[in-house]
Design an enzyme around this catalytic site. Structure first.
Site, mmCIF file in Angstrom:
data_model
loop_
_atom_site.group_PDB
_atom_site.id
_atom_site.type_symbol
_atom_site.label_atom_id
_atom_site.label_comp_id
_atom_site.label_asym_id
_atom_site.label_seq_id
_atom_site.Cartn_x
_atom_site.Cartn_y
_atom_site.Cartn_z
ATOM 1 N N SER A 48 -8.704 6.102 -0.228
ATOM 2 C CA SER A 48 -7.304 6.151 0.215
ATOM 3 C C SER A 48 -7.139 5.756 1.682
ATOM 4 C CB SER A 48 -6.728 7.541 -0.041
ATOM 5 O OG SER A 48 -6.927 7.906 -1.383
ATOM 6 N N ARG A 57 -8.247 -0.733 8.350
ATOM 7 C CA ARG A 57 -8.339 0.249 9.440
ATOM 8 C C ARG A 57 -8.518 1.627 8.834
ATOM 9 N NH1 ARG A 57 -3.147 -1.167 8.972
ATOM 10 N NH2 ARG A 57 -1.838 0.461 8.087
ATOM 11 N N ASP A 68 -4.824 5.478 -5.526
ATOM 12 C CA ASP A 68 -4.508 6.695 -6.304
ATOM 13 C C ASP A 68 -3.280 6.547 -7.223
ATOM 14 O OD1 ASP A 68 -2.805 6.753 -4.137
ATOM 15 O OD2 ASP A 68 -3.307 8.782 -3.504
HETATM 16 MG MG MG Z 1 -2.961 13.251 -4.220
#
Ligand code: MG
Ligand code: ADP
Length: 458
Positions: free
Chosen positions: A145, A160, A198
Site C-alpha cells: 500500500s 515514493r 487493496d
Molecule cells: Mg484496510
C-alpha cells in the site's frame, strides 16, 4: 436559540442537493474517461493488470503478504471452491530501524517472516522436494500500500514511501523483484505472482465469496482513506498498448481509480469553511479533495473544526478546552458513538464529550452536536454514493435489467450507523429505480483472500 440557528445554517451547508449529486456523478464519469486515456490526471485510473474476476469455484492454496503500515502480515489462504476459504495468518511489527534502513534489510526481513510462517503453517509444502530444488510452486500475492508505477501484474517500481517508511535505496526499484530475490535466497519455493492494490483485492474477494447471482463489478474502501476499483472493458483502457501480446484473448481489466483524488479542482464537490480549514492542516493541501470529505481520517477533524468555531463564537460550550483546540483530537468513531445514542437525554453523548473533549454539555448542546455529526456523516455517505453511481453509469451496469454486486471494506462503512442506508439513498437519487438492482455487501479481507485470488488469476 442562537445555537439552534447556527446549527441549522451549518447543517444546510453540509446538505448535498439532488442536482449536486447528479453533477458529481457526471463529473466523475468525465474524469474517469480522461484518466483511462492518459497518466497525467490526478484521478489516475491505474490498470491493475488483473484481467479475470473469480466466480467462487477457484481452488488451491496461496500465500498473501501485506505491507502497508506498522505491521507486516503473512497469510496462507486455501480456497475451497464454493466461495469458502480457510485462512491462517501472522502479523509482525516492522521496527523503525527497518522502516528507515536499507532495502536489503527490509526485504530480507519480510522474506524471513514468510519462511517462519511457512515452517509453522505449511510444513507439508516446506518439506516437498520440489520446493527446495528451485521450482517456484507456491504463488504469493503481495499487497503493497504505497504508490507504485505498475507495469505488469507482478511488476511495479516504487514511486515514493509514505506512512513513516523511508528506505531510500528502494525508490525506483521493482518491489516484487526485491521480495522475490530474498525469497529465493531462502529457497522457499515461492513465486511473487501479483502486486495487489487493496481495493482490487476487495473486489476480488467479494467476487469469490458473494452468494448473489449478480456479477461483482466494483470494490471500494471507506476506511482511513477511500478508494475504489471496478471491472472495465479492456478496450477502454486506451493509455495501454492494447496490441501487446499480453492482452490477446483478454477482454477486461480491473482498474484502480484512486478516486480519493476525484475533483481536486473543486468544480462540483461542496466546499465549506471547515473543509478549507481541515485541508490547510494536512501535509498535502489541494490534493485528495474527495477523500478529505468522505473518509475516516477526516470526518472527526471536520466536526472538531465546527465545534471549535461555535465555541469561539460563544454559542456552544462555556469555553474551549485544550482537547477542543487540539488538531485531529476527534476520531471518526466519535461520530459513530454520537449517532448511536438514541436516548432521550443523550447521556451517551454527554459522557463521550466529557471523555474526548473534557467539556460539560447542556441538553441543547448535545442536540446541537448530534445534528452537526449527522450532517457531516450524511454528506460523506452521499458523496460516496454519487461516485459509486457514477461508476455504475460509466460501465452501464444497470442497463438490460441486470443486477450488479459491489463489495465494500473499511471501518467507516462497517461501523458508522446507517452508512449503507445513506449510501443507497444517494445512489437512488442518481440511478432512480435501477438502484433496486444494486447489491452492496461487505467484502472480506481484500489483502488476504483478495491478494490470493490475484495470485491465482495472474
Ligand atoms: Mg484496510
Ligand atoms: P484502513 O483503512 O487503514 O485499512 P480501517 O478500515 O480500520 O483501516 O479504517 C480506519 C478508519 O476508520 C480510521 O480513520 C477511524 O477513524 C475509522 N473508524 C474506526 N472505528 C470507527 C467507528 N466505530 N466508526 C466510524 N469510523 C471508525
Amino acid at each position: 436559540m442562537a445555537l439552534e440557528r447556527e446549527v441549522a445554517a451549518i447543517s444546510s451547508q453540509f446538505a448535498v442537493s439532488d442536482a449536486e449529486l447528479l453533477a458529481i456523478a457526471k463529473e466523475y464519469i468525465r474524469l474517469a474517461e480522461l484518466g483511462l486515456g492518459t497518466d497525467s490526471m490526478p484521478m489516475t485510473m491505474i490498470p491493475s493488470f488483473v484481467t479475470d474476476v473469480p466466480n467462487g469455484s477457484e481452488r488451491g492454496t496461496f500465500l498473501a503478504v501485506d505491507l502497508g503500515g506498522t505491521n507486516f502480515r503473512v497469510c496462507s489462504v486455501t480456497l475451497l471452491g464454493n466461495g469458502e476459504y480457510k485462512l491462517e495468518q501472522k502479523s509482525t511489527a516492522v521496527s523503525k530501524n527497518l522502516m528507515t534502513g536499507s532495502s536489503k534489510d527490509l526485504f530480507s526481513f519480510l522474506a524471513k517472516q514468510v519462511e517462519t510462517f511457512m515452517k509453522l503453517h505449511l510444513n507439508d509444502h516446506f518439506n516437498e522436494e520440489s520446493s527446495t530444488n528451485g521450482e517456484h510452486i507456491l504463488k504469493l500475492g503481495f499487497t503493497f500500500s504505497f504508490p507504485v508505477n505498475q507495469t505488469a501484474v507482478n511488476r511495479g517500481t516504487l514511486i515514493r514511501w509514505t506512512k513513516g517508511f523511508d528506505v531510500v535505496d528502494a525508490i525506483g526499484q521493482d518491489v516484487c523483484l526485491l521480495l522475490q530475490k530474498e525469497l529465493d535466497a531462502l529457497k522457499l519455493g515461492v513465486h511473487v505472482a501479483a502486486l495487489v492494490n487493496d481495493t482490487v483485492g476487495t473486489l476480488m474477494s467479494r467476487a469469490y465469496a458473494s452468494s448473489s447471482e449478480a456479477l461483482t463489478k466494483v470494490g471500494l474502501i471507506v476506511g482511513t482513506g477511500t478508494n475504489g476499483a471496478y471491472v472495465e472493458d479492456l478496450a477502454k483502457v486506451t493509455k495501454l498498448d492494447l496490441s501487446s501480446a499480453a492482452f490477446s484473448n483478454k477482454h477486461l481489466m480491473i482498474v484502480n481509480t484512486e478516486w480519493g483524488a476525484f475533483d481536486n479542482a473543486l468544480r462540483v464537490l461542496p466546499v465549506t469553511q471547515y473543509d478549507r480549514l481541515v485541508d490547510g492542516i494536512t501535509p498535502n493541501p489541494g490534493f485528495q479533495m474527495f477523500e478529505k470529505r468522505v473518509s475516516g481520517m477526516f470526518l472527526g477533524e471536520i466536526v472538531r473544526q465546527i465545534l471549535l468555531d461555535l465555541c469561539t463564537r460563544k454559542v456552544l460550550f462555556a469555553g474551549p478546552s485544550a482537547e477542543l483546540t487540539t488538531e485531529w483530537q476527534l476520531d471518526t468513531s466519535f461520530l459513530s458513538e454520537v449517532e448511536n445514542d438514541e436516548s432521550e437525554d443523550f447521556d451517551g453523548i454527554c459522557k463521550l464529550v466529557e471523555k474526548s473533549l473534557a467539556l460539560h454539555t447542556s441538553h441543547a448542546e448535545r442536540c446541537a452536536i448530534k445534528k452537526i455529526v449527522e450532517a457531516v456523516g450524511k454528506r460523506s455517505a452521499y458523496l460516496a454514493g454519487a461516485i459509486i453511481a457514477g461508476t455504475l453509469q460509466h460501465i452501464g451496469a444497470c442497463s438490460n435489467r441486470s443486477s450488479v454486486d459491489l463489495g465494500v471494506d473499511g471501518s467507516v462503512y462497517a461501523h458508522y450507523p446507517n452508512y449503507s442506508k445513506l449510501l443507497k439513498e444517494s445512489i437512488k437519487i442518481i440511478l432512480g429505480d435501477d438502484e433496486a438492482r444494486v447489491i452492496i455487501g461487505r467484502a472480506e479481507d481484500g489483502s488476504g483472500v483478495g491478494a490470493a485470488l490475484c495470485a491465482l488469476v495472474a
